[in-house]
Scaffold this motif. Sequence first.
Motif, PDB file in Angstrom:
ATOM      1  N   LEU A 169      -1.841   7.945  -1.735  1.00  0.00           N
ATOM      2  CA  LEU A 169      -2.339   6.708  -1.485  1.00  0.00           C
ATOM      3  C   LEU A 169      -3.435   6.169  -2.395  1.00  0.00           C
ATOM      4  N   LEU A 170      -4.065   7.192  -3.143  1.00  0.00           N
ATOM      5  CA  LEU A 170      -5.151   7.319  -3.517  1.00  0.00           C
ATOM      6  C   LEU A 170      -4.966   6.541  -5.577  1.00  0.00           C
ATOM      7  N   GLU A 171      -3.674   7.067  -5.516  1.00  0.00           N
ATOM      8  CA  GLU A 171      -3.310   6.578  -6.990  1.00  0.00           C
ATOM      9  C   GLU A 171      -2.591   5.374  -6.560  1.00  0.00           C
ATOM     10  N   LYS A 224     -15.282  -2.672  -1.300  1.00  0.00           N
ATOM     11  CA  LYS A 224     -16.877  -2.689  -1.105  1.00  0.00           C
ATOM     12  C   LYS A 224     -17.395  -3.436  -1.945  1.00  0.00           C
ATOM     13  N   LEU A 225     -16.566  -4.061  -2.321  1.00  0.00           N
ATOM     14  CA  LEU A 225     -18.043  -5.716  -3.443  1.00  0.00           C
ATOM     15  C   LEU A 225     -17.583  -6.319  -2.164  1.00  0.00           C
ATOM     16  N   THR A 226     -16.887  -7.706  -1.168  1.00  0.00           N
ATOM     17  CA  THR A 226     -17.315  -7.786  -0.642  1.00  0.00           C
ATOM     18  C   THR A 226     -18.553  -7.377   0.424  1.00  0.00           C
ATOM     19  N   SER A 227     -18.165  -6.153   0.837  1.00  0.00           N
ATOM     20  CA  SER A 227     -19.521  -5.419   1.974  1.00  0.00           C
ATOM     21  C   SER A 227     -20.789  -5.779   1.790  1.00  0.00           C
ATOM     22  N   LYS A 228     -20.808  -5.613  -0.037  1.00  0.00           N
ATOM     23  CA  LYS A 228     -22.258  -5.186  -0.101  1.00  0.00           C
ATOM     24  C   LYS A 228     -22.939  -6.868  -0.662  1.00  0.00           C
ATOM     25  N   LEU A 247       0.561  -1.527   0.452  1.00  0.00           N
ATOM     26  CA  LEU A 247       0.189   0.050  -0.225  1.00  0.00           C
ATOM     27  C   LEU A 247       0.793   1.102  -0.285  1.00  0.00           C
ATOM     28  N   ARG A 248       2.158   0.926  -0.167  1.00  0.00           N
ATOM     29  CA  ARG A 248       3.328   2.307   0.307  1.00  0.00           C
ATOM     30  C   ARG A 248       3.309   2.922  -1.217  1.00  0.00           C
ATOM     31  N   ALA A 259      -6.517   1.378  -4.717  1.00  0.00           N
ATOM     32  CA  ALA A 259      -7.863   0.904  -5.324  1.00  0.00           C
ATOM     33  C   ALA A 259      -8.029  -0.163  -5.759  1.00  0.00           C
ATOM     34  N   LEU A 260      -7.683  -1.254  -6.045  1.00  0.00           N
ATOM     35  CA  LEU A 260      -7.873  -2.826  -5.931  1.00  0.00           C
ATOM     36  C   LEU A 260      -8.772  -2.972  -4.833  1.00  0.00           C
TER      37      LEU A 260
END
Length: 226
Positions: free
Chosen positions: A37-39, A51-55, A31-32, A44-45
């Motif tokens: 970090l957003l780039e 998000k997919l898992t939480s959904k 993640l470094r 991002a993956l």
Amino acid sequence: MHLNLFDQFKCPEILFIPTFTLALLISPLFLRNKTNLLENRSTALLSWALKLTSKNFMSQLSTAGQKWTNLLTGLFLLILSSNLLGLLPYTFSTTSQLSTNMALAFPLWLGTVLVGAFSKPNISIAHLLPEGAPMTLAPMLILIESVSLLIRPIALGVRLTANITAGHLLIHMISSSTMELINSLTPLSSITLALLITLTFLEIAVACIQAYVFTLLLSLYLEENT
């Protein structure tokens, strides 16, 4: 070759430092990013996967149950990272220990039961007797459903422990056989090496699936009580 196959589940140490703590330092490297970090593509993956898992976890839950989103997502990441880090050389998989898995399963299961007991006590009690059951069988059915309810945390912990332990034992036995055969029977060692590589990829899939199943079952238990 180890005298005891289960010696691999003892946490190795280097200068009295458990190697599992060193393996945990590998995760932040993915993640470094020096700029933002957003780039970071890996970030991002990871965000997309979360998000997919939480959904999937929360789509069937009520508004009260969706308050557990952060807890269940964090639990999923904890089990997933422990399962995957346990596949690295000279590391230690905490999810191969029944005590660790029960320490995760029992309090969370108890939390779902208490939520149902305080928010919808009548419905929680009604779960102990299937609808339309004859009254003559009611005592036996209530006993069976009560045992089924109490055995859930044990099933959660044992399932995760058994799957992780079995996979590690298979990898250990096949890798030991490969090392024994590599100097004597080269063609046969090539076959066992190919089998070992295939089993390693399979174990990676099992690590992901077991983390998902553990969390999904807890979300289903939560659905019954919210």
